[in-house]
Motif scaffolding. Structure first.
Motif, short mmCIF file in Angstrom:
data_model
loop_
_atom_site.label_atom_id
_atom_site.label_comp_id
_atom_site.label_asym_id
_atom_site.label_seq_id
_atom_site.Cartn_x
_atom_site.Cartn_y
_atom_site.Cartn_z
N SER A 96 37.10 46.39 -11.22
CA SER A 96 37.23 46.74 -9.80
C SER A 96 38.32 45.94 -9.11
O SER A 96 38.65 46.19 -7.95
CB SER A 96 35.90 46.50 -9.07
OG SER A 96 35.69 45.12 -8.87
N LYS A 229 31.54 47.48 -4.90
CA LYS A 229 32.59 46.86 -4.08
C LYS A 229 32.99 47.79 -2.95
O LYS A 229 33.34 48.94 -3.18
CB LYS A 229 33.80 46.53 -4.96
CG LYS A 229 34.96 45.86 -4.25
CD LYS A 229 36.05 45.50 -5.26
CE LYS A 229 37.24 44.83 -4.59
NZ LYS A 229 38.27 44.44 -5.57
N SER A 235 41.79 51.34 -4.63
CA SER A 235 42.23 50.45 -5.70
C SER A 235 43.14 49.37 -5.14
O SER A 235 43.71 49.51 -4.05
CB SER A 235 42.96 51.23 -6.80
OG SER A 235 44.17 51.76 -6.31
N SER A 242 31.06 42.81 -1.52
CA SER A 242 30.71 43.27 -2.86
C SER A 242 29.36 42.68 -3.25
O SER A 242 28.93 41.65 -2.71
CB SER A 242 31.77 42.87 -3.89
OG SER A 242 31.86 41.47 -4.05
#
Length: 317
Positions: A96, A229, A235, A242
């Motif tokens: 992530s 998250k 991205s 999170s």
């Protein structure tokens, strides 16, 4: 970028022994350090390249856990079959974070040591106690939407940026180090990162010249491993909030990212039943601004969604 001396170490003891002077830094992937040097935030006089130290292996331990070398790249760690099967929360957290290109370069030790992403830390025209001790904190009273609400002080409200470290906090990882004097230490990750207090520039328990050699994970807990998250884009963005969750037959573990000055975990909260009760216990003593107070209800909702996903997986099993 300022001039510096560059050397290559071929053994851990050589690297540690050579790092005793002021302004000496270790470099491996360089994904954070080089950026900070270009911005004139980090000003090392000497860089010691540690890429030849052969600390890039993932091995089983006699206790049934896993020992991850300091130079294992994030991509390799996330893809390792043992990590994916036994420590899936770690694999998910790694995937992530950042971009594939950065994960190919970033190392385990470097990820633990990455510095704050507070915008005022990066702006050398503004005061920052992390960058220049006792200069002040421009974030307090400034733009603070993404900054920490837990573990902060009157000297600093920067959040810890790592995803990997949040998962490792849930796993009770131990950081192995080698000092400049040749002595070895094992530091629980719960103690490794320090809270800012009056010294925000001191971010870890490492002593001058101390080299991270490995991270050890204990025997697998089993159960369901999740990492959720919340971020501003899909991205290459740091967490606003999170949650690392491990639900196993003897209980659960919960660690939070994005909200704390360090990876945030309150073990006493984990035995409580509802997301509201867990959040109330985990976030007791929170110190918010008008811009980041939304993180507390967001963290509670993110936890609720993660727990619901874990229950759904249990029913499907």
């Amino acid at each position: 970028m300022r001039a510096f001396t560059y050397t290559r170490a071929t053994a851990p003891k050589q690297a540690a022994a050579g790092a005793t002077g002021a302004g000496v830094k270790f470099i491996a992937g360089g994904t954070n350090l080089l950026d900070l040097m270009k911005l004139d935030i980090e000003r090392p006089s000497t860089l010691i390249d540690i890429n030849r130290l052969k600390l890039d292996r993932i091995e089983r331990t006699d206790a049934g856990g896993v020992r991850i070398g300091a130079l294992v790249r994030n991509t390799a760690l996330a893809a390792d079959s043992r990590i994916r099967s036994d420590y899936a929360v770690l694999s998910r957290a790694l995937l992530s974070g950042a971009s594939p290109q950065l994960r190919n370069k970033a190392t385990t030790a470097g990820n633990l040591l990455q510095r704050s992403r507070c915008p005022y830390f990066y702006d050398t025209t503004k005061p920052c106690n992390k960058r220049v001790p006792e200069s002040g904190c421009a974030a307090i009273g400034g733009f603070s939407r993404n900054l920490a609400v837990m573990g902060v002080s009157d000297a600093c409200i920067a959040q810890h940026p790592s995803d990997m470290a949040v998962a490792m906090r849930a796993l009770d990882a131990v950081i192995e180090t080698l000092g400049a004097d040749g002595n070895e230490r094992s530091i629980p990750i719960a103690d490794f990162h320090t809270l800012p207090g009056n010294s925000p520039h001191i971010e870890t328990m490492l002593k001058p010249g101390e080299l991270i050699t490995a991270v050890t994970l204990p025997k697998p807990l089993g159960g369901r491993h999740l990492y959720r998250k919340v971020r501003d884009r899909a991205s290459y963005a740091f967490a606003i909030v999170s949650v690392a969750l491990i639900e196993h037959e003897n209980g659960r573990r919960i660690a939070f990212g994005g909200i704390g000055a360090k990876p945030w975990r309150v073990e006493a909260a984990e035995a409580l039943n509802t997301p509201r009760d867990i959040a109330a216990a985990a976030f007791a003593g929170a110190k918010t601004t008008s811009q980041n107070a939304f993180k507390l209800p967001l963290a509670e909702r993110t936890l609720a969604a993660t727990l619901a996903e874990a229950r759904a997986q249990e029913h499907q099993a």
